[in-house]
Design a protein around this motif. Structure first.
Motif, PDB file in Angstrom:
ATOM      1  N   ASN A  16       1.162  -0.799   0.187  1.00 27.17           N
ATOM      2  CA  ASN A  16      -0.295   0.350  -0.037  1.00 27.17           C
ATOM      3  C   ASN A  16       1.237   1.556   0.180  1.00 27.17           C
ATOM      4  O   ASN A  16       1.562   1.298   0.750  1.00 27.17           O
ATOM      5  CB  ASN A  16      -0.850  -0.184   1.604  1.00 27.17           C
ATOM      6  CG  ASN A  16      -2.245   1.119   1.304  1.00 27.17           C
ATOM      7  OD1 ASN A  16      -1.543   2.365   1.321  1.00 27.17           O
ATOM      8  ND2 ASN A  16      -3.102   1.161   1.657  1.00 27.17           N
ATOM      9  N   TRP A  50       0.882   4.479   1.014  1.00 26.24           N
ATOM     10  CA  TRP A  50       0.776   4.929   2.426  1.00 26.24           C
ATOM     11  C   TRP A  50       1.181   4.549   3.491  1.00 26.24           C
ATOM     12  O   TRP A  50       1.670   5.463   4.359  1.00 26.24           O
ATOM     13  CB  TRP A  50      -1.075   5.282   2.437  1.00 26.24           C
ATOM     14  CG  TRP A  50      -2.066   6.312   1.824  1.00 26.24           C
ATOM     15  CD1 TRP A  50      -3.073   5.126   0.963  1.00 26.24           C
ATOM     16  CD2 TRP A  50      -1.348   7.488   1.782  1.00 26.24           C
ATOM     17  NE1 TRP A  50      -3.448   6.498  -0.259  1.00 26.24           N
ATOM     18  CE2 TRP A  50      -2.798   7.632   0.666  1.00 26.24           C
ATOM     19  CE3 TRP A  50      -0.953   8.443   2.577  1.00 26.24           C
ATOM     20  CZ2 TRP A  50      -2.649   9.373  -0.132  1.00 26.24           C
ATOM     21  CZ3 TRP A  50      -2.115   9.907   1.957  1.00 26.24           C
ATOM     22  CH2 TRP A  50      -2.174  10.289   0.938  1.00 26.24           C
ATOM     23  N   ASP A  51       1.260   3.492   3.238  1.00 25.50           N
ATOM     24  CA  ASP A  51       2.085   2.427   4.617  1.00 25.50           C
ATOM     25  C   ASP A  51       2.794   1.096   3.808  1.00 25.50           C
ATOM     26  O   ASP A  51       1.657   0.105   3.047  1.00 25.50           O
ATOM     27  CB  ASP A  51       1.172   2.140   5.740  1.00 25.50           C
ATOM     28  CG  ASP A  51       1.776   1.350   7.151  1.00 25.50           C
ATOM     29  OD1 ASP A  51       3.200   0.812   5.984  1.00 25.50           O
ATOM     30  OD2 ASP A  51       1.230   1.796   7.698  1.00 25.50           O
ATOM     31  N   LEU A  52       3.620   0.693   3.771  1.00 23.75           N
ATOM     32  CA  LEU A  52       3.988  -0.322   3.240  1.00 23.75           C
ATOM     33  C   LEU A  52       4.392  -1.353   3.444  1.00 23.75           C
ATOM     34  O   LEU A  52       4.550  -2.254   3.228  1.00 23.75           O
ATOM     35  CB  LEU A  52       5.929   0.485   2.003  1.00 23.75           C
ATOM     36  CG  LEU A  52       5.999   1.674   1.332  1.00 23.75           C
ATOM     37  CD1 LEU A  52       7.600   1.048   1.173  1.00 23.75           C
ATOM     38  CD2 LEU A  52       5.648   1.479   0.473  1.00 23.75           C
ATOM     39  N   SER A  53       4.130  -1.365   4.802  1.00 20.84           N
ATOM     40  CA  SER A  53       3.759  -2.573   5.646  1.00 20.84           C
ATOM     41  C   SER A  53       2.279  -3.119   5.167  1.00 20.84           C
ATOM     42  O   SER A  53       2.394  -3.802   5.683  1.00 20.84           O
ATOM     43  CB  SER A  53       4.631  -2.448   7.132  1.00 20.84           C
ATOM     44  OG  SER A  53       3.166  -1.348   8.073  1.00 20.84           O
ATOM     45  N   ARG A  54       1.283  -2.588   4.669  1.00 21.31           N
ATOM     46  CA  ARG A  54       0.241  -3.030   4.689  1.00 21.31           C
ATOM     47  C   ARG A  54      -0.807  -3.385   3.611  1.00 21.31           C
ATOM     48  O   ARG A  54       0.278  -2.757   2.366  1.00 21.31           O
ATOM     49  CB  ARG A  54      -1.389  -1.392   5.430  1.00 21.31           C
ATOM     50  CG  ARG A  54      -0.663  -1.329   6.631  1.00 21.31           C
ATOM     51  CD  ARG A  54      -1.600  -0.277   7.174  1.00 21.31           C
ATOM     52  NE  ARG A  54      -1.005   0.109   9.103  1.00 21.31           N
ATOM     53  CZ  ARG A  54      -1.765  -0.507   9.157  1.00 21.31           C
ATOM     54  NH1 ARG A  54      -2.626  -0.888   9.327  1.00 21.31           N
ATOM     55  NH2 ARG A  54      -1.606   0.361  11.311  1.00 21.31           N
ATOM     56  N   CYS A  96      -6.592   1.910  -0.869  1.00 19.21           N
ATOM     57  CA  CYS A  96      -5.300   3.196  -1.049  1.00 19.21           C
ATOM     58  C   CYS A  96      -5.936   4.471  -1.488  1.00 19.21           C
ATOM     59  O   CYS A  96      -5.137   5.525  -2.051  1.00 19.21           O
ATOM     60  CB  CYS A  96      -5.023   2.205  -2.510  1.00 19.21           C
ATOM     61  SG  CYS A  96      -4.023   0.990  -2.371  1.00 19.21           S
ATOM     62  N   LYS A 139      -2.047  -5.072   7.855  1.00 24.54           N
ATOM     63  CA  LYS A 139      -0.556  -5.515   7.702  1.00 24.54           C
ATOM     64  C   LYS A 139      -0.731  -6.472   6.214  1.00 24.54           C
ATOM     65  O   LYS A 139      -1.328  -8.044   6.483  1.00 24.54           O
ATOM     66  CB  LYS A 139      -0.209  -5.868   9.058  1.00 24.54           C
ATOM     67  CG  LYS A 139      -0.090  -4.627   9.392  1.00 24.54           C
ATOM     68  CD  LYS A 139       1.219  -3.957   9.834  1.00 24.54           C
ATOM     69  CE  LYS A 139       1.331  -3.272  11.081  1.00 24.54           C
ATOM     70  NZ  LYS A 139       1.941  -1.890  10.355  1.00 24.54           N
ATOM     71  N   CYS A 180      -5.873  10.685   7.567  1.00 25.93           N
ATOM     72  CA  CYS A 180      -5.877   9.369   8.198  1.00 25.93           C
ATOM     73  C   CYS A 180      -4.647   8.833   7.328  1.00 25.93           C
ATOM     74  O   CYS A 180      -5.019   7.760   6.828  1.00 25.93           O
ATOM     75  CB  CYS A 180      -6.582   8.425   8.941  1.00 25.93           C
ATOM     76  SG  CYS A 180      -8.062   8.067   7.503  1.00 25.93           S
ATOM     77  N   SER A 230      -1.649   7.634   7.044  1.00 29.74           N
ATOM     78  CA  SER A 230      -1.128   6.609   6.846  1.00 29.74           C
ATOM     79  C   SER A 230      -2.041   5.149   6.856  1.00 29.74           C
ATOM     80  O   SER A 230      -1.699   4.057   6.894  1.00 29.74           O
ATOM     81  CB  SER A 230       0.096   6.044   7.912  1.00 29.74           C
ATOM     82  OG  SER A 230      -1.395   6.264   9.415  1.00 29.74           O
ATOM     83  N   SER A 231      -3.144   5.249   7.868  1.00 28.32           N
ATOM     84  CA  SER A 231      -3.994   3.700   7.783  1.00 28.32           C
ATOM     85  C   SER A 231      -4.432   4.109   6.975  1.00 28.32           C
ATOM     86  O   SER A 231      -5.515   2.553   7.042  1.00 28.32           O
ATOM     87  CB  SER A 231      -5.214   4.324   9.723  1.00 28.32           C
ATOM     88  OG  SER A 231      -5.616   5.104   9.696  1.00 28.32           O
ATOM     89  N   CYS A 232      -4.787   4.814   5.912  1.00 31.36           N
ATOM     90  CA  CYS A 232      -5.764   4.838   4.922  1.00 31.36           C
ATOM     91  C   CYS A 232      -6.935   4.933   5.083  1.00 31.36           C
ATOM     92  O   CYS A 232      -7.560   4.814   5.940  1.00 31.36           O
ATOM     93  CB  CYS A 232      -5.508   2.777   4.267  1.00 31.36           C
ATOM     94  SG  CYS A 232      -3.678   2.465   3.645  1.00 31.36           S
TER      95      CYS A 232
END
Ligand code: GLN
Length: 450
Positions: free
Chosen positions: A116, A118-122, A159, A389, A436, A438-440
Motif C-alpha cells: 500500500n 500510504w504504508d508499505l507494511s500494509r 489506497c 498489515k 488518516c 497512514s491508516s488509509c
C-alpha cells in the motif's frame, strides 16, 4: 517521461506492475508529433493507463496473476482496452492482482505482493490491488480493474483513490478473464471522480462480442457531475440518501463508522435528506456470494487444462497432464475455490447450496429494489476496516472473506441512477487522506447504479 521515471523509481517498493510496456515512450512521442502537426487529439490522448492483468492485451503478457498463464500473450485486446487505445490512451503496463481476481489483498498473486503506497507494511486491498496502488502512487493516471464482489471498491478505499464499479453489463467483459461471469464487471480507478467518469465514458457501451453488455444508451457521465464547492447553495437539495444501518453496526471499525457518519452529515449540509434504513438481509450477501462465485469459478477455470493455454507439465497420459498442469499452475486459494464450487454444484448438494444461494440472491435484489423506492441513493462503507498489515490474514481465509461483507452482495442489478454522489465522494477521499494518511481511507462506496 516523468510518469515512467516515477513508475520505475517507486516500483521496487510498491510492486504494482507485473509488466511494463516497452513501447509506451514511443507512443507518447508519436502523440507529441501529432500535437506539433496541429492534428486534433482524441479525448484521452497521452493519458497513461494501467490495466489489471486479467484483462487481455495484444502487446503484453496477460497472466491473470496466475502461474498457469505465465508467458501467455493473447492474440487480441479486450474491448475496454481497444476503446482506451482508440481514445488515445497509452497502456503503460499490466497491474498485479490476486490470482484470477480471487482474494481481497493482492497477496494471492502467483508472482509478487504489492504494498500500500500510504504504508508499505500494509496491503493495498484486492483483488485489483495493483491498479489501485499504481494510481495512488502516481505511477499512472487512471487504471482498469475488475469487480466481482468488491475488487474495485475495496482496494480504492484502502489506497485512498476513487473506485467506480459500473452496473453489470455497462462495460463489455470481452477479454476479461472470467471468474464469476454473472457478477464480473470491469471498473475504473482515478484520483478524482472526474477522471473515473471520463474513463467510464470511454469504456462503456454495447459490444457484439459480449452478449450480456447493455444496449442502454451511454450518457456523458462527466457532464453529469455537479460541483459541490458551494455548500451554501445546497447543490444536492432534495436528494434522498439512505445510510444502511447494518453497515455501520457490529464488527465495523469505530474509525470507519465515524468517517462514514461525518460523510453522511456532510451530505446533509449539501441539501440531502438523510435517513438511516435497515436492510436485515444485508449479511446474507456474503455467504450467497461465496457459494455462487466459487461455483461459477469452478466451471470457468476448467479451461486451464494445460493444453489450450500457458503452463503445461508434459506427461504420457492426458489425465495426468491435466492434473499436473493444474496442480502446478494454480495457487492454494484458487484450488480451494474450485473445490468449494465443485462441491456446491455436485448432485446431492446442489439444492442445499447453489440453488439456495440463487434464491438468497433474488431476495437481496428485491430488498435493494424496495429500498430504492424511498431513496435515490444508498450509502455504506466499502469495507469494515482500513488496510491491514501484509500477512495478517493470509492464514485465515474466513477472516479474509469476512472483509468483503460490504461489497459482496450477490447482486446483478441493472438500473439507472445518478452520478451526482460521486463528486462528493472524491471530497471524502481527499478529506480522508488528510485525516488518516497512514491508516488509509474508508471510502463510502458507490451504490449509485449506472
Ligand atoms: N474478495 C472477493 C473474492 O475473493 C472479491 C473479488 C473480486 O471482486 N474479484 O471473491
Amino acid at each position: 517521461g516523468e510518469y515512467l521515471d516515477r513508475l520505475h523509481k517507486v516500483e521496487p517498493q510498491i510492486r504494482s506492475f507485473l509488466h511494463v510496456s516497452e513501447t509506451a515512450m514511443r507512443e507518447a512521442e508519436e502523440l507529441d508529433r501529432m500535437v506539433a502537426g496541429g492534428k486534433e487529439l482524441p479525448p484521452l490522448a497521452g493519458v497513461l493507463v494501467g490495466v489489471k492483468d486479467n484483462i487481455c492485451t495484444l502487446d503484453m503478457p496477460s497472466t491473470g496473476g496466475s502461474k498457469i498463464l505465465e508467458g501467455y500473450r493473447p492474440a487480441f485486446d479486450a474491448t475496454a482496452v481497444r476503446k482506451l487505445r482508440e481514445a488515445g490512451a497509452i497502456v503503460l503496463g499490466k497491474t498485479n492482482l490476486d490470482e484470477f481476481g480471487m482474494g481481497s489483498s493482492t497477496e494471492g498473486s502467483g508472482f509478487q505482493v504489492t504494498a500500500n503506497p500510504w504504508d508499505l507494511s500494509r496491503v493495498p486491498g484486492g483483488s485489483s490491488g495493483g491498479s489501485a496502488a499504481a494510481v495512488s502512487a502516481k505511477q499512472c493516471v487512471i487504471s482498469l480493474g475488475s469487480d466481482t464482489g468488491g475488487s474495485v471498491r475495496q482496494p480504492a478505499s484502502f489506497c485512498g483513490v476513487v473506485g467506480m464499479k459500473p452496473t453489470y453489463g455497462r462495460v463489455s467483459r470481452y477479454g476479461l478473464m472470467a471468474y464469476a461471469s454473472s457478477l464480473d464487471v470491469i471498473g475504473c480507478f482515478g484520483s478524482s471522480v472526474a477522471d473515473a467518469a471520463i474513463l467510464l465514458n470511454v469504456i462503456s457501451g454495447h459490444d457484439r462480442l459480449d452478449s450480456t453488455s447493455s444496449k442502454q444508451e451511454v450518457p456523458d457521465f462527466a457532464k453529469e457531475l455537479v460541483s459541490l464547492n458551494n455548500v451554501d447553495s445546497k447543490p444536492l437539495n432534495g436528494l434522498r440518501v439512505g445510510l444502511i444501518k447494518e453497515t455501520i453496526g457490529e464488527g465495523v471499525g469505530i474509525g470507519i463508522v465515524s468517517v462514514v457518519k461525518a460523510a453522511a452529515s456532510h451530505l446533509e449540509q449539501l441539501g440531502c435528506e438523510l435517513t438511516e434504513i435497515s436492510l436485515p438481509s444485508f449479511s446474507l450477501g456474503l455467504p450467497a456470494y461465496y457459494i455462487l462465485a466459487s461455483s461459477e469459478a469452478s466451471s470457468n477455470l476448467s479451461r486451464y487444462d494445460g493444453v489450450r493455454y500457458g503452463n503445461q507439465v508434459p506427461t504420457e497420459e492426458l489425465s495426468s497432464l491435466y492434473c499436473n498442469s493444474r496442480g502446478n499452475g494454480f495457487g492454494t486459494e484458487v484450488k480451494m475455490r474450485i473445490l468449494m464450487g465443485t462441491y456446491a454444484l455436485s448432485a446431492g448438494y446442489y439444492e442445499a447450496y447453489y440453488k439456495r444461494a440463487q434464491q438468497v440472491r433474488t431476495l437481496i435484489q428485491k430488498r435493494f429494489k424496495d429500498a430504492m423506492i424511498d431513496n435515490d441513493i444508498l450509502i455504506s462503507p466499502a469495507a469494515p476496516s482500513a488496510a491491514y498489515k501484509i500477512g495478517e490474514k493470509t492464514n485465515d481465509p474466513l477472516a479474509m472473506y469476512a472483509g468483503d461483507i460490504m461489497t459482496a452482495r450477490a447482486k446483478q442489478n441493472r438500473g439507472i441512477g445518478r452520478l451526482v454522489l460521486l463528486s462528493w465522494l472524491s471530497r471524502t477521499v481527499h478529506r480522508g487522506k488528510a485525516a488518516c494518511a497512514s491508516s488509509c481511507v474508508p471510502l463510502v462506496q458507490e451504490v449509485v447504479q449506472l
